[in-house]
Scaffold this active site. Structure first.
Site, mmCIF file in Angstrom:
data_model
loop_
_atom_site.group_PDB
_atom_site.id
_atom_site.type_symbol
_atom_site.label_atom_id
_atom_site.label_comp_id
_atom_site.label_asym_id
_atom_site.label_seq_id
_atom_site.Cartn_x
_atom_site.Cartn_y
_atom_site.Cartn_z
ATOM 1 N N ASP A 318 102.983 -19.834 40.820
ATOM 2 C CA ASP A 318 102.590 -19.576 42.308
ATOM 3 C C ASP A 318 103.529 -19.930 43.337
ATOM 4 O OD1 ASP A 318 100.560 -19.344 44.279
ATOM 5 O OD2 ASP A 318 100.634 -21.406 44.319
ATOM 6 N N ASP A 508 98.527 -24.289 42.093
ATOM 7 C CA ASP A 508 97.941 -25.384 42.968
ATOM 8 C C ASP A 508 96.528 -25.229 43.597
ATOM 9 O OD1 ASP A 508 98.964 -23.564 44.947
ATOM 10 O OD2 ASP A 508 98.659 -25.215 46.306
ATOM 11 N N ASP A 512 94.129 -19.819 42.098
ATOM 12 C CA ASP A 512 95.106 -19.696 41.046
ATOM 13 C C ASP A 512 94.314 -20.127 39.617
ATOM 14 O OD1 ASP A 512 97.354 -19.432 42.400
ATOM 15 O OD2 ASP A 512 97.753 -21.430 42.744
#
Ligand code: ADP
Ligand code: MG
Length: 618
Positions: A318, A508, A512
């Site tokens: 990410d 995080d 996600d």
């Protein structure tokens, strides 16, 4: 506690066993006397009886303990007049069991020590001054004072004071970090040089340390696939060995051996074929690796995650908050009515309860300008899009179109993240937010590539122009950058990658969570990351240091290697001993020595991982 007690009991019993053995040997090789028999009896009582009781207890619970084989072999030896050999077997068995308990206890305690990191009391700021209270009584919202040199009593936000925090207890990172008003500080980290006033955000029972302890306890309970294998194998195999010994006994008789010899050789076989080393070889390695990782700020939620990480060939990251710092900065503000400060204050109000890094940037900017955000309804986050608080909203171009508005031309090319905000169908203004890669990101990615990871991909809900700017700095190929993603898109892309091999996802945010769950190994940025991400992940990275990711994979690979070594060695030693017992009339003590020696060796080999810390940049 339990571990310690078992350890202590074992050690004292072992002392008695050793005394008994010394007496027995002195009698055999020295002057005759009644003491030899006493010594042998002492060994059978102090080493044999507890083992037999344990094995019987297991039997009642429907489990066939390997220890049972040892006791049976010793008794068989005694029955055929080789009591001394039986005593030698029990002594060596007790010795290796004690070593094993101590070794495994060491691996476990390395983690339990976490509990001791927490201070016992905190200085609570009450209406009539400061008082010292037990940390368990702290509630969210309490104000506490932390003196220089003291440890932070609970997860909290700094209200006043500015200084450096040593976070090494939690993250394993030795470089202190600067913390001031608005920053979060984690429980059990050390306040180095300032008087800090903190507002507690989580009671101790839900705090960082409790979470770590819980993760690690769960990790130790969850069995790795290879561990399950050696367990399964141990059970089946133990039965086979028992039956085999009986069959061998009958075979030796049929062969024409006298009853005594047949029994002795069957007992030797029983010991030679016992799978103690096979069964302990996996947990010894896994437990040591989990502890070593935890001390380096990498928490695995079980041996299975550790084993899977070893074989990962593709990593997906990410962007916001993972590859970038999570401390974005507001770079420009435009208000439709020209009142920048008023607009920013409103925006900070909308974002007041968001845990997104962008929300944090907005709140920090508002605070730096001394603005007081209005009290708005609690916002509802729409992952990868923005946030809606009552009539007010803030977010990206997707959010704009949700409100029936269109983004002005040209915004796509701008390589900073743009956040629009408004009330109902009315646009009130925009801010731009720039985030930077973490200092450790480039090195961390490089280390992964160097470690043989085939594919590194960046996935983000942000716009492509921003993604390209950050991605280029980190050495991603344009083909390996996916932007404008919704949470489901990340899941789909992870699934695509998974078709070509094992894939890990590092993230995080709330957005996600699904991808973290879908990946073979989900890795969450621990301390700064969201609770949801942490729940969905298999691994928590407590440190901000990306280099630790490559280190964790290296450790996982090394663990897999040591498990392989151990299994091959243990199985090989067993085969050799069985051949010796069957065809070469091997004496019982030699079988015992080979068997226990092998067991101790695999434990020690696993324990080497304990001395293999995960190192970061600092
Ligand atoms: P990444 O996948 O890189 O972590 P996200 O999916 O979390 O990024 O966010 C994607 C985009 O969604 C952001 O760049 C921002 O434009 C928008 N966004 C998400 N959450 C918020 C929020 N709380 N406030 C404003 N914008 C947000
Ligand atoms: Mg993110």
């Amino acid at each position: 506690m339990e571990i310690l007690e078992t350890e202590r009991a074992r050690t004292s019993l072992l002392a008695l066993t050793l005394i008994g053995m010394a007496l027995a040997l002195a009698h055999t090789f020295g002057p005759p006397g009644p003491w030899g028999a006493v010594g042998i009896a002492l060994v059978f009582v102090t080493a044999g009886v507890p083992t037999a009781l344990e094995a019987l207890g297991a039997l009642v619970r429907g489990r066939l303990d390997i220890d049972l084989l040892m006791v049976l072999a010793a008794v068989a030896a005694w029955l055929v007049g080789s009591a001394l050999e039986g005593a030698v077997l029990l002594t060596l068995f007790a010795l290796s069991e004690t070593l094993e308990t101590r070794a495994m206890g060491r691996a476990r305690r390395a983690v339990e020590a976490l509990m001791a990191l927490r201070p016992d009391t905190a200085l609570l700021q009450g209406p009539n001054g400061v008082s010292e209270v037990p940390v368990e009584t702290l509630q969210a919202g309490d104000i506490v004072i932390v003196r220089p040199g003291a440890r932070i009593p609970a997860d909290a936000v700094v209200v006043a004071g500015e200084g450096e925090i040593d976070q090494s207890t939690i993250t394993g990172e030795s470089m202190p970090v600067a913390r001031g008003p608005g920053n979060t500080v984690a429980e059990a980290t050390v306040n180095l040089n300032a008087v800090l006033t903190l507002r507690v955000t989580r009671p101790v029972a839900e705090g960082t340390v409790a979470r770590m302890v819980q993760l690690v306890t769960e990790a130790q309970a969850a069995r790795a696939p290879s561990e399950a294998f050696s367990d399964w194998f141990g059970q089946r195999y133990t039965i086979a060995v028992l039956l085999g010994a009986v069959v061998a006994y009958a075979g030796f008789l049929w062969w024409g051996l006298p009853h005594q010899d047949a029994m002795y050789r069957a007992a030797t076989l029983l010991v030679a074929a016992s799978p103690c080393a096979v069964v302990i070889s996996v947990p010894a390695a896994i437990l040591s690796a989990l502890s070593a990782a935890a001390r380096g700020g990498v928490l695995f939620k079980g041996g299975a995650a550790l084993e899977r990480l070893a074989s990962v060939t593709a990593f997906a990251f990410d962007k916001t908050g993972t590859l970038t710092t999570g401390r974005a900065e507001v770079t420009s503000i435009e208000a439709v009515d020209g009142d920048e400060d008023g607009f920013l204050a409103l925006l900070a109000g909308i974002e007041a309860h968001s845990e997104h890094p962008i929300a944090g940037a907005i709140r920090r900017e508002a605070e730096a300008r001394g603005l007081v955000p209005p009290e708005l309804p609690h916002g509802a986050a729409i992952p990868s899009e923005g946030i809606i608080a009552g009539e007010w909203w803030a977010g990206n171009a997707r959010m704009l179109s949700r409100q029936g508005l269109v983004a002005p031309d040209g915004h796509e090319v701008h390589d900073q993240t743009t956040i629009w905000a408004g009330k109902g169908g009315q646009l009130l203004g925009q801010v731009r937010v720039a985030d930077r890669p973490r200092e450790s990101s480039a090195a961390g990615l490089e280390a992964l590539r160097g470690g043989g990871v085939r594919r590194l991909v960046m996935m983000t809900g942000d716009r492509r122009a921003v993604a390209i700017r950050i991605g280029r700095e980190l050495g991603f190929e344009p083909d390996d950058i996916a932007a404008d993603l919704l949470p489901d898109d990340k899941v789909r892309l992870v699934a695509d990658l998974a078709e070509r091999g094992s894939v890990a996802f590092v993230g995080d945010g709330v957005n996600d969570a699904a991808a973290l769950a879908r990946a073979d190994v989900g890795i969450a940025m621990g301390v700064a990351g969201s609770e949801v991400a942490l729940q969905a992940a298999d691994v928590a990275l407590l440190s901000d240091d990306m280099a630790r990711l490559a280190e964790a994979q290296r450790l996982a690979r090394r663990t897999a290697g040591i498990i392989r070594q151990n299994l091959i060695f243990a199985l090989g030693a067993m085969v050799l001993l069985v051949i010796g017992g069957l065809f070469f009339n091997m004496p019982l003590p030699l079988a015992v020595l080979g068997h226990e020696g092998g067991t101790v060796l695999v434990v020690l080999n696993g324990l080497r991982l304990l001395a293999d810390p995960i190192r970061g940049r600092s």
